[in-house]
Write a protein that holds these residues in place. Structure first.
Motif, PDB file in Angstrom:
ATOM      1  N   MET A   1       0.840  -1.182   0.000  1.00  0.00           N
ATOM      2  CA  MET A   1       0.000   0.000   0.000  1.00  0.00           C
ATOM      3  C   MET A   1       0.886   1.247   0.000  1.00  0.00           C
ATOM      4  O   MET A   1       1.881   1.299   0.701  1.00  0.00           O
ATOM      5  N   LYS A   2       0.490   2.209  -0.774  1.00  0.00           N
ATOM      6  CA  LYS A   2       1.161   3.512  -0.777  1.00  0.00           C
ATOM      7  C   LYS A   2       0.508   4.363   0.309  1.00  0.00           C
ATOM      8  O   LYS A   2      -0.705   4.306   0.514  1.00  0.00           O
ATOM      9  N   VAL A   3       1.312   5.164   1.005  1.00  0.00           N
ATOM     10  CA  VAL A   3       0.823   5.958   2.123  1.00  0.00           C
ATOM     11  C   VAL A   3       1.267   7.408   1.950  1.00  0.00           C
ATOM     12  O   VAL A   3       2.427   7.674   1.645  1.00  0.00           O
ATOM     13  N   MET A   4       0.326   8.338   2.160  1.00  0.00           N
ATOM     14  CA  MET A   4       0.634   9.767   2.156  1.00  0.00           C
ATOM     15  C   MET A   4      -0.076  10.401   3.339  1.00  0.00           C
ATOM     16  O   MET A   4      -1.276  10.209   3.529  1.00  0.00           O
ATOM     17  N   GLY A   5       0.675  11.148   4.124  1.00  0.00           N
ATOM     18  CA  GLY A   5       0.109  11.816   5.280  1.00  0.00           C
ATOM     19  C   GLY A   5      -0.221  13.268   5.009  1.00  0.00           C
ATOM     20  O   GLY A   5       0.299  13.884   4.079  1.00  0.00           O
ATOM     21  N   ARG A  92      -7.436  -3.485   4.843  1.00  0.00           N
ATOM     22  CA  ARG A  92      -7.431  -4.378   3.687  1.00  0.00           C
ATOM     23  C   ARG A  92      -6.600  -3.737   2.578  1.00  0.00           C
ATOM     24  O   ARG A  92      -6.418  -2.517   2.563  1.00  0.00           O
ATOM     25  N   PRO A  93      -6.108  -4.540   1.645  1.00  0.00           N
ATOM     26  CA  PRO A  93      -5.318  -3.970   0.546  1.00  0.00           C
ATOM     27  C   PRO A  93      -6.104  -2.880  -0.200  1.00  0.00           C
ATOM     28  O   PRO A  93      -7.315  -3.000  -0.404  1.00  0.00           O
ATOM     29  N   CYS A  94      -5.396  -1.835  -0.565  1.00  0.00           N
ATOM     30  CA  CYS A  94      -5.986  -0.726  -1.303  1.00  0.00           C
ATOM     31  C   CYS A  94      -4.880  -0.073  -2.121  1.00  0.00           C
ATOM     32  O   CYS A  94      -3.713  -0.422  -1.980  1.00  0.00           O
ATOM     33  N   ASP A  95      -5.257   0.873  -2.956  1.00  0.00           N
ATOM     34  CA  ASP A  95      -4.264   1.580  -3.765  1.00  0.00           C
ATOM     35  C   ASP A  95      -3.488   2.605  -2.951  1.00  0.00           C
ATOM     36  O   ASP A  95      -2.300   2.828  -3.184  1.00  0.00           O
TER      37      ASP A  95
END
Length: 163
Positions: A1-5, A92-95
């Motif tokens: 998963m890519k994460v941006m805060g 759960r898996p997501c973009d």
């Protein structure tokens, strides 16, 4: 998963911007999840409801499910607050996962800043801030995004993370 805060002081417009960015990203067909940090006690349950009564009786976890959604509430009962990594492991898996709050998290973040907020800028002391969404020009080498243009902010996230 890519994460941006998204990080910023109270009143900077984080929630409004995140809500709008989610709409743009979802319209592009991306599956987006969110982790939001609350600095205060909060309750998604209501006094008197069955699940609330079960928690009050002592359950450490209560899961409520219907045909439209399910929700898991975990009572810490004195245990340490969950870390961001622990919370992300429950998704759960997501973009893409957007994270609101968690100012000190070691993830790429967009600082949200409005001129009316007089608190100091975060990015000079946080190398994880990769851009600033703002309503004024700032003296910084970071990319500056128009806080009132959620499509541009969403585009930056897609490009930066390669989603």
């Amino acid at each position: 998963m890519k994460v941006m805060g998204f990080a910023g002081w109270s009143g900077s417009g984080k929630t409004t911007l995140v809500e709008q960015v989610i709409g743009v990203l979802s319209a592009r067909g991306l599956v987006v999840s969110l982790v939001k940090h609350a600095h205060h006690s909060f309750d998604i349950d209501h006094a008197g409801k069955d699940s609330w009564r079960h928690r009050q009786a002592g359950c450490s976890e209560v899961m409520v499910s219907s045909a439209q959604r399910w929700s898991l509430t975990c009572e810490l009962r004195g245990a340490p607050e969950a870390t961001l990594d622990e919370l992300l492991a429950h998704l759960r898996p997501c973009d893409l996962v957007l994270v609101e709050g968690f100012k000190r998290a070691q993830i790429p973040k967009i600082e949200v800043h409005r001129a009316v907020v007089t608190e100091p800028l975060l990015h000079p002391d946080d190398p994880n801030i990769v851009a600033v969404a703002t309503d004024e020009r700032l003296d910084t080498g970071l990319p500056q995004l128009d806080i009132n243009d959620p499509a541009a902010v969403a585009g930056f996230i897609v490009d930066y993370l390669g989603v």
